[in-house]
Design an enzyme around this catalytic site. Structure first.
Site, short mmCIF file in Angstrom:
data_model
loop_
_atom_site.label_atom_id
_atom_site.label_comp_id
_atom_site.label_asym_id
_atom_site.label_seq_id
_atom_site.Cartn_x
_atom_site.Cartn_y
_atom_site.Cartn_z
N GLU A 60 0.84 -1.20 0.00
CA GLU A 60 0.00 0.00 0.00
C GLU A 60 0.87 1.25 0.00
O GLU A 60 1.79 1.38 0.79
CB GLU A 60 -0.89 -0.02 1.24
CG GLU A 60 -1.78 1.21 1.39
CD GLU A 60 -2.55 1.19 2.70
OE1 GLU A 60 -3.50 1.99 2.83
OE2 GLU A 60 -2.19 0.39 3.60
N LYS A 117 -9.49 1.28 -3.58
CA LYS A 117 -9.98 0.82 -2.28
C LYS A 117 -11.43 1.23 -2.07
O LYS A 117 -11.81 2.38 -2.29
CB LYS A 117 -9.09 1.39 -1.17
CG LYS A 117 -9.43 0.86 0.22
CD LYS A 117 -8.47 1.44 1.26
CE LYS A 117 -8.77 0.90 2.65
NZ LYS A 117 -7.88 1.49 3.67
N CYS A 131 -5.25 -2.65 2.88
CA CYS A 131 -5.30 -2.33 4.31
C CYS A 131 -6.31 -3.23 5.01
O CYS A 131 -6.25 -4.45 4.88
CB CYS A 131 -5.61 -0.85 4.50
SG CYS A 131 -5.47 -0.25 6.20
#
Length: 528
Positions: free
Chosen positions: A286, A347, A397
């Site tokens: 990330e 995301k 995440c």
């Protein structure tokens, strides 16, 4: 006239009440420790059962539903504070929030989320069910509803759900059918059964019959957990093995976005590894590239794209995308030869305060000097990255916390992912148990979907988890390095959990919990 008590002595009922309060507080801390034991980081399924049983005993001993709710609130606040205490590091060390305020924020969040459990078990105690089996099932139903509420309401924060303690236990085999919340439900049934145990029960023949039945089922679950998945479950097709290079830059969080320190180090190191790796798939974590494409050095991204356009390799790289007019996203780009269009994953499940600002909380982000505004959300069920016969599905995440959202990719078995990939940066939380807890979360997803999970992170845990939830390869946390490994994707039939969650999300579990609570209410009304 009542005789005075000796100095320093409490009435028996007050002493017993004090023990109940102390007991549930200790049990809450034990529940947190069961998710990742502080000395080793491994989950302890038996500790989760025992700590929840202690709470169950306290709830049963409570004279009223209000007292039961208060005891449960104390348990849940201790449990959740002890689970995600590392939020203090992100708020104080990296966010600049004063230590007392950071502590208050962590405990306040835990207390707020703990109120779900307090309301649920307060209502359970108010029912005062006499039948033990029914009481155990209804207790678990209330517990299930509280877990679901925590995982869904207000964008959801299900980190530390009780089921994650069971990734190495006999109940893990149930994940493929009922998911982590279903595992937690079964664990709650067992915990209340333990809570209701009395030595006098050993004098009854039916107790021994029940114990024998539980023993047989437990042994069956344990055996199935440790046998080969191919023998116990529906066989799946196996695509070819894919060689991996997983990059762990270990850029200190306080330097990661600083133009004079972490940014040049990250750009130099990741470019070198992306261009020298020989694996079929190279994965960078990330925001491995911590700048927008238009902010990168001239020809930086073009050079990487050209490198992967002319060989037999592909790369997945975490990078922020967007601009002021269109908004920004936390994204992954895919580089590969013969691409008709660049691959991109955005995301979907954003982090409150870090990636979007909840209503009425802008003052909090300004106080912490958080430099981010609201990010754009990607859709659910975005296409996988196709490479060498694999369908590779990214998640970023803590998106791997939400199995119901990952499950949206499994509606069509012919297009379902063969490999899951998590891109994370746990550097926000220092050298804490957040790394081990997050690894267990990823392991639970592999059990639910029977697909391997590949993890590329900034500070750890960079790892490869096979379809049985076993960590086959792992880099040492807080080191800079490259993990070379192979992964075998899986295709074909999907698990029962993947089938129903892709169609109905978590509604079947909501319905189960609601129906069992309604059953308990109906029995109580008939009895009265």
């Amino acid at each position: 006239m009542q005789a005075a008590l000796p100095a320093g002595r409490l009435p028996a009922h007050r002493f017993s009440s004090a023990l109940d309060w102390l007991g549930v507080a200790v049990a809450g801390v034990a529940q947190a420790a069961s998710l990742a034991w502080p000395w080793g980081g491994q989950p302890l399924w038996w500790l989760q059962l025992l700590s929840l049983a202690l709470l169950g005993r306290g709830v049963l001993r409570a004279p009223t539903g209000r007292r039961a709710a208060a005891l449960t609130w104390l348990f849940a606040t201790a449990w959740l504070s002890g689970t995600f205490w590392w939020l203090f590091i992100s708020m104080h060390t990296y966010g600049g929030l004063a230590a007392p305020l950071a502590v208050a924020a962590v405990v306040g969040l835990a207390a707020f989320l703990g109120s779900y459990y307090a309301v649920a078990l307060g209502c359970f105690r108010a029912l005062a069910l006499e039948n033990r089996w029914l009481a155990a099932i209804v207790f678990a139903a209330f517990w299930l509803l509280a877990e679901l509420a925590r995982g869904v309401w207000w964008t959801g924060f299900p980190w530390g759900a009780g089921g994650y303690a069971h990734v190495d236990g006999p109940l893990a085999v149930l994940a493929r059918s009922v998911g982590v919340y279903g595992v937690g439900f079964v664990a709650a049934v067992l915990a209340m059964g333990i809570a209701q145990w009395r030595w006098a029960d050993l004098r009854r023949a039916r107790t021994w019959v029940a114990l024998a039945l539980v023993g047989v089922v437990w042994a069956g679950l344990f055996a199935q957990r440790h046998c080969a998945v191919e023998l116990c479950h529906t066989p799946m097709q196996r695509p070819a093995t894919l060689s991996l290079a997983l990059l762990q830059g270990n850029i200190p969080q306080d330097e990661k976005f600083q133009p004079g320190t972490g940014v040049p180090v990250a750009l130099r190191w990741y470019e070198e590894q992306l261009k020298t790796a020989t694996a079929a798939l190279v994965v960078a974590p990330e925001t491995a590239l911590p700048l927008l494409p238009q902010q990168l050095p001239r020809d930086y991204l073009e050079s990487l794209t050209a490198h992967y356009a002319r060989g037999g390799q592909a790369a997945l790289v975490g990078i922020p995308l967007g601009n002021r007019d269109l908004g920004y996203s936390n994204s992954v780009i895919g580089l590969a030869p013969d691409q008709p269009a660049p691959y991109r994953y955005d995301k979907h499940h954003l982090v409150p305060f870090g990636e979007f600002i909840p209503p009425f909380f802008r003052w909090f982000t300004e106080m912490m000097n958080i430099p981010l505004g609201d990010f754009n959300r990607g859709g659910i069920g975005q296409p996988s990255f196709a490479w060498q016969g694999q369908r590779i599905a990214p998640n970023i995440c803590y998106e791997d916390l939400f199995g119901e959202e990952i499950g949206a990719n499994f509606a069509d078995p012919a297009r379902a992912p063969t490999v899951l990939v998590n891109f994370s940066n746990i550097g926000w939380f220092g050298d804490s148990l957040a790394i081990d807890q997050h690894l267990s979360i990823s392991r639970m997803r592999t059990l639910e979907f029977e697909r391997p999970m590949v993890r590329a992170t900034n500070t750890g845990a960079t790892a490869v988890i096979d379809h049985r939830g076993v960590v086959t390869h792992r880099l040492a946390p807080h080191t800079r390095g490259v993990l070379l490994a192979d992964v075998v994707g899986r295709s074909g039939d999907v698990t029962p959990f993947a089938w129903w969650v892709s169609r109905f999300a978590l509604w079947p579990l909501w319905a189960l919990g609601g129906l069992l609570v309604a059953l308990g209410v109906a029995v109580r009304r008939r009895a009265s």
